[in-house]
Design a protein around this motif. Structure first.
Motif, PDB file in Angstrom:
ATOM      1  N   ASN A  23      34.758  49.675 113.042  1.00 28.08           N
ATOM      2  CA  ASN A  23      34.883  48.394 112.862  1.00 28.08           C
ATOM      3  C   ASN A  23      34.739  49.248 111.664  1.00 28.08           C
ATOM      4  O   ASN A  23      35.388  50.456 110.546  1.00 28.08           O
ATOM      5  CB  ASN A  23      33.036  47.996 113.012  1.00 28.08           C
ATOM      6  CG  ASN A  23      31.753  49.722 111.999  1.00 28.08           C
ATOM      7  OD1 ASN A  23      32.104  49.920 111.128  1.00 28.08           O
ATOM      8  ND2 ASN A  23      30.860  49.198 113.291  1.00 28.08           N
ATOM      9  N   PRO A  24      35.040  48.093 110.046  1.00 26.83           N
ATOM     10  CA  PRO A  24      36.023  48.448 109.044  1.00 26.83           C
ATOM     11  C   PRO A  24      34.937  49.551 108.340  1.00 26.83           C
ATOM     12  O   PRO A  24      35.772  49.809 107.117  1.00 26.83           O
ATOM     13  CB  PRO A  24      35.698  46.893 108.503  1.00 26.83           C
ATOM     14  CG  PRO A  24      35.554  45.791 109.994  1.00 26.83           C
ATOM     15  CD  PRO A  24      35.097  46.504 110.731  1.00 26.83           C
ATOM     16  N   GLY A  25      33.625  49.221 108.893  1.00 28.41           N
ATOM     17  CA  GLY A  25      32.509  50.047 107.985  1.00 28.41           C
ATOM     18  C   GLY A  25      32.903  50.793 107.892  1.00 28.41           C
ATOM     19  O   GLY A  25      32.760  52.279 107.522  1.00 28.41           O
ATOM     20  N   GLU A  26      33.454  51.673 109.464  1.00 24.94           N
ATOM     21  CA  GLU A  26      33.564  53.204 109.726  1.00 24.94           C
ATOM     22  C   GLU A  26      34.253  53.707 109.289  1.00 24.94           C
ATOM     23  O   GLU A  26      34.621  54.511 108.807  1.00 24.94           O
ATOM     24  CB  GLU A  26      33.067  53.417 111.365  1.00 24.94           C
ATOM     25  CG  GLU A  26      32.114  53.253 111.597  1.00 24.94           C
ATOM     26  CD  GLU A  26      32.339  52.728 113.243  1.00 24.94           C
ATOM     27  OE1 GLU A  26      30.796  53.092 113.869  1.00 24.94           O
ATOM     28  OE2 GLU A  26      32.851  52.249 114.052  1.00 24.94           O
ATOM     29  N   HIS A  28      36.588  52.326 106.724  1.00 28.21           N
ATOM     30  CA  HIS A  28      36.632  52.515 104.971  1.00 28.21           C
ATOM     31  C   HIS A  28      35.819  53.352 104.710  1.00 28.21           C
ATOM     32  O   HIS A  28      35.932  54.702 103.768  1.00 28.21           O
ATOM     33  CB  HIS A  28      35.552  51.691 104.492  1.00 28.21           C
ATOM     34  CG  HIS A  28      35.548  51.515 102.632  1.00 28.21           C
ATOM     35  ND1 HIS A  28      36.995  51.482 102.118  1.00 28.21           N
ATOM     36  CD2 HIS A  28      34.466  52.162 102.015  1.00 28.21           C
ATOM     37  CE1 HIS A  28      36.660  51.495 101.118  1.00 28.21           C
ATOM     38  NE2 HIS A  28      34.843  52.015 100.805  1.00 28.21           N
ATOM     39  N   ALA A  29      34.660  54.550 105.602  1.00 33.33           N
ATOM     40  CA  ALA A  29      33.518  55.153 105.032  1.00 33.33           C
ATOM     41  C   ALA A  29      34.927  56.692 105.242  1.00 33.33           C
ATOM     42  O   ALA A  29      34.604  57.564 104.782  1.00 33.33           O
ATOM     43  CB  ALA A  29      32.393  55.702 105.868  1.00 33.33           C
ATOM     44  N   ARG A  32      37.859  57.130 103.010  1.00 31.09           N
ATOM     45  CA  ARG A  32      37.329  58.010 102.163  1.00 31.09           C
ATOM     46  C   ARG A  32      37.030  59.232 101.717  1.00 31.09           C
ATOM     47  O   ARG A  32      37.203  60.551 100.944  1.00 31.09           O
ATOM     48  CB  ARG A  32      35.909  56.644 101.316  1.00 31.09           C
ATOM     49  CG  ARG A  32      36.104  57.126 100.268  1.00 31.09           C
ATOM     50  CD  ARG A  32      34.454  56.534  99.817  1.00 31.09           C
ATOM     51  NE  ARG A  32      33.744  56.405 100.572  1.00 31.09           N
ATOM     52  CZ  ARG A  32      32.449  55.225 100.080  1.00 31.09           C
ATOM     53  NH1 ARG A  32      32.254  54.371  99.221  1.00 31.09           N
ATOM     54  NH2 ARG A  32      31.696  55.416 100.803  1.00 31.09           N
TER      55      ARG A  32
ATOM     56  N   HIS B  39      34.185  59.406 117.699  1.00 28.05           N
ATOM     57  CA  HIS B  39      33.437  59.079 115.541  1.00 28.05           C
ATOM     58  C   HIS B  39      33.908  60.763 115.192  1.00 28.05           C
ATOM     59  O   HIS B  39      34.842  60.079 114.140  1.00 28.05           O
ATOM     60  CB  HIS B  39      33.292  58.063 115.354  1.00 28.05           C
ATOM     61  CG  HIS B  39      32.412  57.729 114.081  1.00 28.05           C
ATOM     62  ND1 HIS B  39      32.743  58.841 113.364  1.00 28.05           N
ATOM     63  CD2 HIS B  39      33.244  57.101 113.172  1.00 28.05           C
ATOM     64  CE1 HIS B  39      32.592  58.403 112.070  1.00 28.05           C
ATOM     65  NE2 HIS B  39      32.762  57.175 112.143  1.00 28.05           N
TER      66      HIS B  39
END
Lengths: 169, 168
Positions: A23-26, A28-29, A32, B39
């Motif tokens: 997802n976008p949050g994952e 982005h993190a 970074r 992940h």
């Protein structure tokens, strides 16, 4: 179960189907974190520069402390010339020592071997030395007489006195 | 010059991440027993790329990332041990299994894949699920094509046996 059936079963149960991905949050993190992990070039260069400096210092020290090369004794300058008996100066030698009026033929200098020239020069010098000395036991040369002195390899000294008409020994 | 080099490295990494993270995550989902581990595998692969940007050959970054991901899978596989890994995978699947047929099929395939060694698993996933030819799989994993074919043959036998056992 054949290969086709197996493939079908694998595709039916593909673990990635039904997953939406990151997802976008994952994203982005993770992005970074990845970009922050890139090493800084200055930090990377410092150890390399320090290493290069240390290596240069060691090399300089090695060169400075290395003993110099031992100089071999200089060979005698005439070592290459084999010892030969001295050539007695021919009577025409004195004429040869006279300055030449004619210009030398081209290539003449090269034709004469250097060894021969040395012998001639040595013979000339010896003749001149002997001529300058006045031997004690020898009779004085008559005026107008021509005297030729030379020594043999055995040490015998020969003096020729040339007068007009006769020769004395 | 240092600043420009730093910017270039960062830009290269950012470009690689944007281009490949979804694909790597999908591959990681197929190679690992759950989403969290997938992940972590993807992030670790990109972190390795960030720490050693010079080790990635120009033009072959994707292959490098795939190889790194598979190697990370192998490392984890070795660390945990085959038996505990399979048992843990099966337990997780049982816990999260959904009564729907698709979910059951997914759980079954995931459990069967988990029994394969990581490299063999990567070969069968890339070839059968991602549809890559054997030559491309060999290039991505940095192994010979004949080795890929051997892994495919062995993996098919093992999977068929496991899936047949599961059906009984």
């Amino acid at each position: 179960m054949n290969d086709e059936r197996l493939r079908q079963r694998l595709r039916e149960g593909d673990p990635a189907t039904g997953e939406n991905g990151l997802n976008p949050g994952e994203i982005h993190a993770m992005r970074r974190a990845v970009l922050a992990a890139a090493p800084e070039p200055r930090r990377r260069l410092l150890p390399a520069l320090a290493l290069a400096g240390a290596a240069a210092a060691i090399l300089i020290a090695l060169f400075a402390l290395r003993p110099g090369p031992v100089q071999p004794p200089a060979p005698p300058r005439i070592a290459a010339v084999p010892a030969q008996p001295q050539v007695p100066a021919p009577p025409a030698l004195q004429q040869a020592s006279a300055p030449r009026t004619e210009p030398p033929a081209p290539g003449e200098k090269k034709k004469r071997p250097i060894q021969r020239r040395r012998h001639l020069r040595a013979a000339r010098e010896e003749t001149a030395t002997l001529a300058s000395r006045e031997p004690a036991g020898n009779p004085p040369a008559e005026p107008g007489a021509r005297q030729i002195q030379f020594s043999t390899p055995g040490g015998t000294r020969i003096i020729w006195t040339l007068t007009s008409g006769k020769a004395s020994r | 010059m240092d600043t420009s080099r730093q910017r270039t490295t960062t830009e290269r990494l950012a470009g690689l991440f944007d281009a490949h993270h979804q694909r790597l995550f999908r591959l990681a989902l197929r190679l690992s027993p759950d989403r969290e581990e997938a992940h972590d595998l993807v992030q670790e692969a990109f972190l390795r790329a960030a720490r050693q940007p010079a080790s990635m050959p120009d033009g072959a970054e994707e292959a490098w990332l795939v190889r790194t991901l598979v190697n990370l899978c192998r490392d984890r596989y070795r660390r945990l041990g085959v038996r505990s890994r399979v048992h843990e995978s099966l337990r997780r699947e049982e816990e999260t299994a959904h009564p729907e047929a698709a979910a059951v099929a997914r759980a079954t395939v995931r459990a069967a894949l988990a029994r394969l060694a990581p490299r063999r698993r990567a070969v069968i996933v890339l070839h059968e699920l991602e549809g890559m030819p054997a030559r491309e799989v060999a290039r991505l994993l940095g192994i010979a094509e004949v080795t890929v074919r051997w892994h495919l043959l062995t993996a098919r036998r093992e999977l068929a046996r496991v899936l047949l056992e599961d059906r009984r």
